[in-house]
Design a protein around this motif. Structure first.
Motif, PDB file in Angstrom:
ATOM      1  N   LEU A 472       0.832  -1.210   0.000  1.00 54.54           N
ATOM      2  CA  LEU A 472       0.000   0.000   0.000  1.00 54.54           C
ATOM      3  C   LEU A 472       0.869   1.263   0.000  1.00 54.54           C
ATOM      4  O   LEU A 472       0.641   2.192  -0.775  1.00 54.54           O
ATOM      5  CB  LEU A 472      -0.920   0.006   1.228  1.00 54.54           C
ATOM      6  CG  LEU A 472      -1.939   1.137   1.258  1.00 54.54           C
ATOM      7  CD1 LEU A 472      -3.123   0.811   0.355  1.00 54.54           C
ATOM      8  CD2 LEU A 472      -2.430   1.409   2.672  1.00 54.54           C
ATOM      9  N   VAL A 473       1.877   1.248   0.864  1.00 55.75           N
ATOM     10  CA  VAL A 473       2.748   2.429   0.964  1.00 55.75           C
ATOM     11  C   VAL A 473       3.503   2.638  -0.355  1.00 55.75           C
ATOM     12  O   VAL A 473       3.620   3.754  -0.853  1.00 55.75           O
ATOM     13  CB  VAL A 473       3.727   2.276   2.154  1.00 55.75           C
ATOM     14  CG1 VAL A 473       4.787   3.360   2.127  1.00 55.75           C
ATOM     15  CG2 VAL A 473       2.959   2.319   3.476  1.00 55.75           C
ATOM     16  N   ASN A 475       2.593   1.571  -3.374  1.00 55.67           N
ATOM     17  CA  ASN A 475       1.642   2.010  -4.399  1.00 55.67           C
ATOM     18  C   ASN A 475       1.362   3.504  -4.272  1.00 55.67           C
ATOM     19  O   ASN A 475       1.193   4.199  -5.271  1.00 55.67           O
ATOM     20  CB  ASN A 475       0.343   1.217  -4.325  1.00 55.67           C
ATOM     21  CG  ASN A 475       0.389  -0.030  -5.198  1.00 55.67           C
ATOM     22  OD1 ASN A 475       0.641   0.060  -6.382  1.00 55.67           O
ATOM     23  ND2 ASN A 475       0.190  -1.181  -4.604  1.00 55.67           N
ATOM     24  N   GLY A 476       1.330   3.996  -3.054  1.00 59.09           N
ATOM     25  CA  GLY A 476       1.162   5.432  -2.857  1.00 59.09           C
ATOM     26  C   GLY A 476       2.369   6.200  -3.361  1.00 59.09           C
ATOM     27  O   GLY A 476       2.243   7.222  -4.032  1.00 59.09           O
TER      28      GLY A 476
ATOM     29  N   PRO B  93       1.457   9.332   1.859  1.00 56.84           N
ATOM     30  CA  PRO B  93       1.352  10.043   0.583  1.00 56.84           C
ATOM     31  C   PRO B  93       0.892   9.123  -0.548  1.00 56.84           C
ATOM     32  O   PRO B  93       1.291   7.957  -0.602  1.00 56.84           O
ATOM     33  CB  PRO B  93       2.792  10.525   0.318  1.00 56.84           C
ATOM     34  CG  PRO B  93       3.464  10.493   1.646  1.00 56.84           C
ATOM     35  CD  PRO B  93       2.805   9.390   2.428  1.00 56.84           C
ATOM     36  N   GLY B  94       0.047   9.644  -1.403  1.00 56.36           N
ATOM     37  CA  GLY B  94      -0.363   8.906  -2.608  1.00 56.36           C
ATOM     38  C   GLY B  94      -1.476   7.895  -2.383  1.00 56.36           C
ATOM     39  O   GLY B  94      -1.963   7.305  -3.334  1.00 56.36           O
ATOM     40  N   VAL B  95      -1.853   7.656  -1.126  1.00 57.09           N
ATOM     41  CA  VAL B  95      -2.921   6.687  -0.869  1.00 57.09           C
ATOM     42  C   VAL B  95      -4.175   7.452  -0.426  1.00 57.09           C
ATOM     43  O   VAL B  95      -4.187   8.064   0.644  1.00 57.09           O
ATOM     44  CB  VAL B  95      -2.512   5.681   0.225  1.00 57.09           C
ATOM     45  CG1 VAL B  95      -3.658   4.721   0.520  1.00 57.09           C
ATOM     46  CG2 VAL B  95      -1.266   4.909  -0.197  1.00 57.09           C
TER      47      VAL B  95
END
Ligand SMILES: Nc1ncnc2c1ncn2[C@@H]1O[C@H](COP(=O)(O)OP(=O)(O)O)[C@@H](O)[C@H]1O
Ligand SMILES: [Mg+2]
Lengths: 506, 252
Positions: A472-473, A475-476, B93-95
Motif C-alpha cells: 500500500l505504501v 503504491n502510494g 502520501p499517494g494513498v
C-alpha cells in the motif's frame, strides 16, 4: 484496493519463487548454430527470406560490432558474457500461417500469461482483473479493465507468432505487424526509418541488435489518424541459452496518435540470458506516441542466481514541430537492467516525457533513466522517476538533460524519488545537466527515503499484514507514475508491484 | 471474562523500563480514562497493546478477550477488535483516504473470515460515518492525513474507528490540539459508538474531554504504574489539584 490483497494471496500460492511466469513451454524449435559469426547473421537473414539490402545492413552492423567494447560506466556488476555461448535465433518449428494455426502449446503459454491471442476471446475479455473474483473464475465483459480491446503482437523467442486485430487496424490505415513482415511489405518505410533514431553504431548492444535482431513490432500510423485501440507487443523468451534481440519501429505521421504497450517475461533458469532490444520511435509534426513498458523478465532467484541481462536502447525522435513522445515504464524484472528511454526534442515546441517506476529486490541491479536532448525551440520535457530498492538490490537513476545553443526556451522538470526497504539495498541518483542556452530552465528535485516503520505500523494497526502494508505504501509512492499507464494495464501494474516486493518485509 | 486484563506488566524501550507493574482490567461496556503527566507512559501503554516494535514486554501478562495478546501480530490484534487512535496520526502520501479505509476494512474482514463489502455498501457506510464527523468528500479523496489540519487528522482517526467498529478502542490524546467545536464532534463520535459489547480506554492529559465523554472509571498513571483509581469525580479533582502529589508517590 482489493488488488493488493489478491496479489498477496496469489503470491502465497507460489511456493518456490515469487516469479509466476517462470514455466517453460515444451515445443520443438528451430535454432541457429550456437555462437555469433557472419554465418549466424546470414542464417538469420536467410530464415526471414530478407532482401539483400537488409542483409547488407546487418553485415555492416556485425563488422562494426566486432570493433566495439561493452560499455562499463553503469553501476552494475556481472561476470563476462560469452557471446559465443548464446543462440541468436530460435523459432517454433511449426510456423503458423494464421491465428488458427498457432501451436496450441504456444497459445496455452500466452493464456497462462494472461495474454489473449484469439481475437474472439480478446473481444470477450478472457482476462479478469477484478480482485474480487477467484483466479479461475468466469469471464469479465468487454469494456472492463482486461485486455478487451488491445491489439497484440506476440513474439516468442525470435519470431512473432501472432498479431491480432490486423484487419480492423488496416481499416483505419494503421500498419501493425512483425518487423520481419514489414521488411517485405513496406520496405520503403523500413529503409527510411530503421536506424534513423538509434544509428547502427550507437552503442555495443544496439549494434549487436542491428546485426542479429530477429523480430519485433512495426507500427505506422498515417497522418491525422488516431489509432483506434491500444497496441501491444508481448515478448517471451522460452528457449534455453537463447538471446532475444527484438527490434521495434514506430512511426506516427503528422497529427496522428498511438499508444503502445510492451510486456515481457521469461522462464526461470539458472543461467543468465541476454536480452538486447532496440526501440525507435519517430513522431512527425503534431504527432504523439505514448509508449508504455511493463518489464517483468525473470529477475533471478533469491540468491541472485540466473535472471535476464536486459541491455536495451530505446529512443524517440520528436522529428516534427509540436511532436510529443512519452515513455512510461514499470521495471520489476531482470537480473540487470541497463536502459535509458530517451527523447530527441528536435522539432520546435516538441515535448518529451519519462515516467518510471523501477523496483529491485533480491540481488537485482537496475541502472536506468533517460536522456532529454533539447534541440528545438520551446521544447519541454518532464521526468518523474520512482526507484524502489529492497533486499540486496541496487537501484540507480541515471539521467541526462541537455539544451542546444539554438534551443531557446527549453524547459525541463525532473523529479527523482527513491525509497529504500530494509538496510541491505542501495539507491543512487546520477543526474547530468548541460545547458548551452541561457534561456534554458531546468529544474531538478530528488529525495531518498527509507520506508517508514511508523507508517507501516499505522497500517498494520488498521488490519493490514506486513506485505499488504508495504504494498500500500509503495503504491502510494509510485502513484504519480502509475496514473500515466493506460487504464487497461494500471491494475495489472499495481499487482505486479506487490508481487515484486514479496519477501522484502520481515 | 474481562475484555482486557493487564497484570503486572513491565515494558522496556531501548533497555529502559517505562511501565512498571501495571495492572488494568476493562470490561465490555465500560469507558476508562487514563490520565497522567507527560512522560508517565500513557502512549507506551497504548503502543504495547497495539504491538509496536521496540516496546518490549519483559514480564506480566495481557489478555485480550481471554487470549494472550503477545501471541498476536499487530494486524491480528486489529482484526480481533483492538483499535488505537494515534496521538500523532501518520501521513501516507499517494494513498487516498477512501482507498485506505477500504483496504483496512476488507483486510480485517478477511482475517475474520467475513466477505468483503460490496462497493455500494462500503461507500454508503463511509458517507454516513463521515457526514456525522463533518468530513467532506474532498477530504476522503485526499491522501491519508497529508495536508490535513490537526483537527482533521483526529476526526479521521474517529472515522476509521467508526467504520472498523472495534471491540476495544484506545484513544491516545485524541483531544490534544482540538478547539471546542472539534472536541464536541469527536466526543459525539465516540459517544455514538458506546455500546454494551464495546469498551474504551481514553488517554488524556486534561479533564476537558471527560466532560463530553463521561468515563465510568478514571485511573492516574504516573511513573509507569497506575497509582490511583476512582470514579469520574477523580478527573475533576486532578484538574483542580494537578498531578504533583502523584508524581511524588511514583518516585518513592
Ligand atoms: N521510542 C522511545 N525511545 C526511548 N524512550 C522513549 C521512547 N518513547 C517513549 N520513551 C520514554 O518513555 C517515557 C514515557 O513516554 P510516553 O509513553 O510517550 O509518555 P506519555 O504518553 O505519557 O507522555 C518517557 O520518559 C519517554 O521519554
Ligand atoms: Mg503520549
Amino acid at each position: 484496493m482489493p488488488a493488493v490483497q489478491e496479489t498477496v494471496d496469489q503470491v502465497r500460492r507460489i511456493d518456490v519463487d515469487q516469479y509466476k511466469y517462470g514455466f517453460e513451454t515444451l515445443i520443438e524449435s528451430d535454432k541457429a548454430p550456437k555462437g555469433l559469426s557472419e554465418d549466424t547473421v546470414r542464417f538469420i537473414s536467410a530464415k526471414k527470406n530478407e532482401p539483400d539490402w537488409m542483409l547488407a545492413w546487418r553485415l555492416d552492423a556485425y563488422k562494426r560490432w566486432l570493433t566495439m567494447r561493452e560499455p562499463k560506466w553503469a553501476k552494475v556488476d556481472y561476470g563476462p558474457i560469452d557471446y559465443q555461448n548464446i543462440y541468436y535465433y530460435a523459432a517454433p518449428k511449426k510456423a503458423p500461417a494464421s491465428l488458427d494455426d498457432i501451436d496450441p502449446e504456444i497459445l496455452r503459454t500466452y493464456e497462462k500469461l494472461g495474454i489473449p491471442l484469439r481475437e474472439r476471446e480478446a473481444l470477450l475479455g478472457i482476462r479478469k482483473t477484478d480482485g474480487q473474483n477467484s483466479e479461475d473464475g468466469g469471464a469479465e465483459p468487454a469494456g472492463g479493465n482486461g485486455y478487451g480491446r488491445v491489439a497484440v503482437d506476440a513474439v516468442f523467442d525470435s519470431v512473432s507468432v501472432a498479431t491480432t486485430f490486423k484487419a480492423e487496424l488496416a481499416k483505419a490505415g494503421v500498419l501493425f505487424m512483425p518487423i520481419s513482415e514489414a521488411v517485405h511489405e513496406h520496405p520503403d518505410l523500413v529503409k527510411k526509418y530503421l536506424g534513423s533514431v538509434v544509428p547502427v553504431s550507437d552503442n555495443f548492444f544496439a549494434t549487436l541488435n542491428s546485426a542479429v535482431f530477429s523480430d519485433g513490432s512495426f507500427v505506422y500510423v498515417p497522418p491525422g489518424v488516431r489509432c483506434p485501440m491500444e497496441l501491444s507487443t508481448y515478448f517471451r523468451i522460452n528457449e534455453r541459452n537463447t538471446g532475444q534481440f527484438e527490434r521495434t519501429l514506430i512511426i506516427a505521421d503528422k497529427g496522428s496518435y498511438v499508444s503502445y504497450l510492451e510486456g515481457c517475461t521469461a522462464p526461470v533458469r539458472d543461467e543468465n540470458q541476454l536480452h538486447a532490444a532496440v526501440v525507435e520511435l519517430i513522431a512527425l509534426d503534431d504527432a504523439e506516441i505514448k509508449y508504455s513498458t511493463i518489464q517483468n523478465w525473470y529477475p533471478g532467484d533469491a540468491n541472485g542466481k540466473g535472471g535476464i541481462y536486459n541491455f536495451v536502447t530505446k529512443r524517440g525522435d520528436c522529428r516534427g514541430r509540436g511532436a510529443k513522445i512519452s515513455w512510461t515504464q514499470l521495471e520489476t524484472g531482470s537480473a540487470i537492467t541497463w536502459k535509458y528511454p530517451s527523447c530527441i526534442l528536435r522539432g520546435d515546441n516538441s515535448r518529451g516525457e519519462f515516467y518510471s517506476i523501477a523496483i529491485s529486490n533480491g540481488y537485482q541491479q537496475v541502472d536506468s533513466g533517460t536522456k532529454m536532448l533539447h534541440l528545438g525551440k520551446n521544447t519541454t520535457s518532464r521526468i518523474i522517476s520512482k526507484g524502489i530498492a529492497a533486499g540486496h538490490s541496487n537501484n540507480t537513476y541515471r539521467g541526462l538533460v541537455t539544451s542546444h545553443r539554438r534551443a531557446t526556451g527549453a524547459r525541463n522538470f525532473t523529479n527523482c524519488d527513491s525509497l529504500l526497504i530494509g538496510d541491505q539495498c542501495g539507491a543512487h541518483t546520477v543526474p547530468y545537466i548541460e545547458t548551452k542556452n541561457s534561456s534554458t530552465v531546468f529544474e531538478h528535485e530528488a529525495t531518498t527515503s527509507k520506508i517508514s516503520e511508523e507508517m507501516l505500523f499505522y497500517c498494520r494497526q488498521r488490519g493490514l499484514s506486513a506485505e499488504e502494508a508495504t504494498a500500500l505504501v509503495v503504491n502510494g509512492f509510485v502513484k504519480d507514475v502509475l496514473q500515466q499507464l493506460p487504464m487497461e494495464f494500471a491494475v495489472e501494474a499495481q499487482k505486479l508491484i506487490s508481487v515484486s516486493l514479496e519477501g522484502s518485509v520481515g | 471474562m474481562p475484555l482486557l486484563e493487564i497484570k503486572n506488566l513491565h515494558v522496556k524501550i531501548d533497555g529502559k523500563e517505562i511501565l512498571k507493574s501495571l495492572d488494568l482490567t476493562v470490561n465490555a461496556g465500560e469507558v476508562h480514562a487514563i490520565m497522567g503527566p507527560n512522560g508517565s507512559g500513557k502512549s507506551t501503554l497504548a503502543y504495547v497493546l497495539a504491538g509496536k516494535a521496540g516496546y518490549e514486554p519483559t514480564s506480566g501478562e495481557v489478555k485480550f478477550d481471554g487470549k494472550n495478546i503477545f501471541d498476536m501480530t499487530p494486524d491480528e490484534r486489529a482484526a480481533a477488535g483492538l483499535f488505537l487512535a494515534f496521538q500523532y496520526p501518520l501521513e501516507i502520501p499517494g494513498v487516498a483516504t477512501m482507498t485506505f479505509l477500504r483496504t483496512a476494512l476488507n483486510a480485517q474482514r478477511k482475517k475474520r473470515g467475513e466477505a468483503e463489502l460490496s462497493t455500494p455498501e462500503f461507500i454508503k457506510r463511509v458517507r454516513e460515518a463521515a457526514g456525522k464527523l463533518n468530513i467532506d468528500q474532498d477530504m476522503l479523496r485526499r491522501a491519508v492525513n497529508v495536508g490535513f489540519s490537526g483537527g482533521e487528522k483526529k476526526r479521521n482517526e474517529i472515522l476509521q474507528m467508526a467504520l472498523l467498529e472495534p471491540r476495544l478502542a484506545v484513544l491516545d490524546e485524541t483531544d490534544s490540539g482540538l478547539d471546542i467545536d472539534a472536541l464536541k464532534i469527536v466526543a459525539d463520535g465516540v459517544n455514538r459508538l458506546r455500546a454494551l459489547q464495546r469498551a474504551f480506554v481514553v488517554i488524556t492529559h486534561y479533564q476537558r474531554l471527560l466532560s463530553y465523554i463521561v468515563p465510568d472509571i478514571v485511573h492516574v498513571l504516573s511513573g509507569g504504574r497506575i497509582v490511583k483509581t476512582g470514579g469520574k469525580e477523580l478527573a475533576l479533582e486532578l484538574e483542580a489539584r494537578g498531578y504533583a502529589e502523584y508524581q511524588e508517590e511514583a518516585v518513592e
